[in-house]
Design an enzyme around this catalytic site. Structure first.
Site, mmCIF file in Angstrom:
data_model
loop_
_atom_site.group_PDB
_atom_site.id
_atom_site.type_symbol
_atom_site.label_atom_id
_atom_site.label_comp_id
_atom_site.label_asym_id
_atom_site.label_seq_id
_atom_site.Cartn_x
_atom_site.Cartn_y
_atom_site.Cartn_z
ATOM 1 N N ASP A 110 0.839 -1.199 0.000
ATOM 2 C CA ASP A 110 0.000 0.000 0.000
ATOM 3 C C ASP A 110 0.873 1.248 0.000
ATOM 4 O O ASP A 110 1.702 1.428 0.897
ATOM 5 C CB ASP A 110 -0.899 0.009 1.247
ATOM 6 N N TYR A 141 2.709 10.005 -0.016
ATOM 7 C CA TYR A 141 3.728 9.410 0.867
ATOM 8 C C TYR A 141 5.150 9.708 0.387
ATOM 9 O O TYR A 141 6.108 9.510 1.129
ATOM 10 C CB TYR A 141 3.566 7.875 0.977
ATOM 11 N N HIS A 172 -7.874 9.395 -2.003
ATOM 12 C CA HIS A 172 -7.237 9.325 -0.676
ATOM 13 C C HIS A 172 -8.133 9.895 0.423
ATOM 14 O O HIS A 172 -8.266 9.307 1.501
ATOM 15 C CB HIS A 172 -5.885 10.060 -0.709
HETATM 16 P P1 NAP Z 1 0.004 0.740 12.090
HETATM 17 O O1 NAP Z 1 0.246 -0.157 10.943
HETATM 18 O O2 NAP Z 1 -1.164 0.486 12.958
HETATM 19 O O3 NAP Z 1 1.277 0.806 13.047
HETATM 20 C C1 NAP Z 1 2.565 1.006 12.570
HETATM 21 C C2 NAP Z 1 3.496 1.081 13.770
HETATM 22 O O4 NAP Z 1 3.459 -0.169 14.479
HETATM 23 C C3 NAP Z 1 4.941 1.336 13.401
HETATM 24 O O5 NAP Z 1 5.473 2.203 14.367
HETATM 25 C C4 NAP Z 1 5.588 -0.047 13.483
HETATM 26 O O6 NAP Z 1 6.945 0.017 13.887
HETATM 27 C C5 NAP Z 1 4.776 -0.682 14.582
HETATM 28 N N1 NAP Z 1 4.717 -2.131 14.415
HETATM 29 C C6 NAP Z 1 4.336 -2.800 13.301
HETATM 30 N N2 NAP Z 1 4.362 -4.120 13.513
HETATM 31 C C7 NAP Z 1 4.792 -4.301 14.790
HETATM 32 C C8 NAP Z 1 5.029 -5.445 15.587
HETATM 33 N N3 NAP Z 1 4.816 -6.668 15.097
HETATM 34 N N4 NAP Z 1 5.456 -5.263 16.869
HETATM 35 C C9 NAP Z 1 5.654 -4.025 17.357
HETATM 36 N N5 NAP Z 1 5.442 -2.898 16.649
HETATM 37 C C10 NAP Z 1 5.014 -3.034 15.371
HETATM 38 O O7 NAP Z 1 -0.142 2.277 11.601
HETATM 39 P P2 NAP Z 1 -0.079 3.113 10.236
HETATM 40 O O8 NAP Z 1 1.278 3.147 9.659
HETATM 41 O O9 NAP Z 1 -0.734 4.398 10.540
HETATM 42 O O10 NAP Z 1 -1.069 2.339 9.239
HETATM 43 C C11 NAP Z 1 -0.660 1.336 8.348
HETATM 44 C C12 NAP Z 1 -0.750 1.792 6.900
HETATM 45 O O11 NAP Z 1 -2.054 2.221 6.555
HETATM 46 C C13 NAP Z 1 0.112 3.004 6.540
HETATM 47 O O12 NAP Z 1 1.478 2.700 6.477
HETATM 48 C C14 NAP Z 1 -0.502 3.406 5.229
HETATM 49 O O13 NAP Z 1 -0.043 2.562 4.179
HETATM 50 C C15 NAP Z 1 -1.987 3.193 5.531
HETATM 51 N N6 NAP Z 1 -2.664 4.435 5.979
HETATM 52 C C16 NAP Z 1 -3.609 4.988 5.151
HETATM 53 C C17 NAP Z 1 -4.248 6.167 5.510
HETATM 54 C C18 NAP Z 1 -5.273 6.755 4.591
HETATM 55 O O14 NAP Z 1 -5.657 7.930 4.782
HETATM 56 N N7 NAP Z 1 -5.770 6.015 3.630
HETATM 57 C C19 NAP Z 1 -3.961 6.793 6.741
HETATM 58 C C20 NAP Z 1 -3.020 6.199 7.564
HETATM 59 C C21 NAP Z 1 -2.388 5.023 7.192
HETATM 60 P P3 NAP Z 1 8.188 -0.289 12.928
HETATM 61 O O15 NAP Z 1 8.034 0.572 11.708
HETATM 62 O O16 NAP Z 1 9.345 0.079 13.775
HETATM 63 O O17 NAP Z 1 8.183 -1.744 12.571
#
Ligand code: NAP
Length: 270
Positions: A43, A48, A106
């Site tokens: 994704d 980004y 988005h």
């Molecule tokens: P998330 O996936 O809920 O959390 C990411 C965080 O959790 C990072 O700090 C990561 O650390 C940590 N993490 C991941 N796996 C882990 C594990 N197994 N153990 C411990 N910590 C862990 O949050 P997010 O990045 O906000 O959301 C995911 C994706 O959704 C985004 O990257 C993006 O692609 C998408 N998104 C879309 C929108 C939209 O408006 N459409 C908005 C927000 C996000 P590390 O990096 O250190 O591993």
């Protein structure tokens, strides 16, 4: 990898790698590593500013284009017809790809009629540049409006969804309209790792609370796109297809009372 059939007719892997805030070599390496570990869905988004690195990571993993599902998103300020076409072309060039598997709006923009954006999406599909289309950050009312205004099926709504933001009504509306919900921030960015209910269940199934939180989403029929940068996290998040939560465990998570929305930018209407 388990997958879900979209309204467009294409299959979407139920787990993907989120890449928001992954930049440069870190992004390229995370994408490559994820594919090597079995991920088949990445994704990204124009905003980004990492699409080149995502494309390079996919190339370095030496996977055939047809075996990887790539999602990108057109930014909210670029929803006019010509802007959509231009931004999609830029995205394809940055990724160095001929097509996207899924292209999303988005964020909604109240100043642009959705029909105009969807006309551009339809042209991209007709030209073979996009396989499936969708929306992101659309509430239930906007989902219904989107469905009315698009001449081609809307396959996905990507929204914030995790154990601390269980949007049952929105999920129901999407399901009724044949739209798959992708859960972003599915780990609530780590905020739910200390949750007592998730910890209790994780002890019962001998998993990490984060794995339980992801499994809960998959069993509810959502797609999850956790972002992770270290190999340990990328691997851990994928190990959710070899165990099952019981209906009692699912209900215990459904009934968690904490409600926390993490993403609520100023430009959004809600
Ligand atoms: P998330 O996936 O809920 O959390 C990411 C965080 O959790 C990072 O700090 C990561 O650390 C940590 N993490 C991941 N796996 C882990 C594990 N197994 N153990 C411990 N910590 C862990 O949050 P997010 O990045 O906000 O959301 C995911 C994706 O959704 C985004 O990257 C993006 O692609 C998408 N998104 C879309 C929108 C939209 O408006 N459409 C908005 C927000 C996000 P590390 O990096 O250190 O591993």
């Amino acid at each position: 990898m388990q997958s879900i059939k979209l309204k467009s007719g294409f299959e979407m892997p139920a787990l993907g790698l989120g890449t928001w805030q992954l930049k440069g070599d870190k992004c390229r390496e995370a994408v490559k590593k994820a594919i090597e570990l079995g991920y088949r869905h990445i994704d990204t988004a124009w905003i980004y500013d990492n699409q080149e690195e995502v494309g390079k990571g996919i190339k370095e993993a030496k996977i055939k284009r047809e075996n990887i599902f790539v999602t990108s998103k057109v930014w909210t300020e670029n929803l006019r017809y010509e802007d959509v076409l231009r931004q999609c072309q830029e995205t394809l060039e940055q990724l160095d790809m001929d097509y996207l598997d899924l292209y999303l709006i988005h964020w909604p923009n109240k100043d642009v009629n959705l029909s105009e954006t969807f006309r551009a999406f339809k042209k991209l599909v007709q030209e073979g540049k996009v396989k499936s289309i969708g929306i992101s950050n659309f509430n239930a009312a906007r989902v219904k409006e989107a469905k009315e205004k698009s001449e081609i099926p809307i396959s996905v709504n990507q929204v914030e969804y995790h154990a601390y933001l269980n949007q049952e009504n929105l999920l129901k509306t999407c399901k009724e309209n044949g739209i798959v919900v992708t859960a972003y921030s599915p780990l609530a960015r780590g905020e739910l790792f200390d949750d007592p209910i998730l910890i209790k269940i994780s002890n019962e199934v001998d998993r990490k609370p984060g794995q339980v939180a992801l499994r809960w989403l998959i069993q509810k029929g959502l797609v999850a796109i956790p972002k992770a940068s270290s190999e340990k996290h990328i691997k851990e998040n994928k190990e959710i297809f070899d165990f099952e939560l019981s209906s009692r465990q699912m209900n215990d998570i459904n009934n968690i009372q904490v409600r926390k929305r993490l993403v609520n930018p100023g430009f959004s209407e809600f």
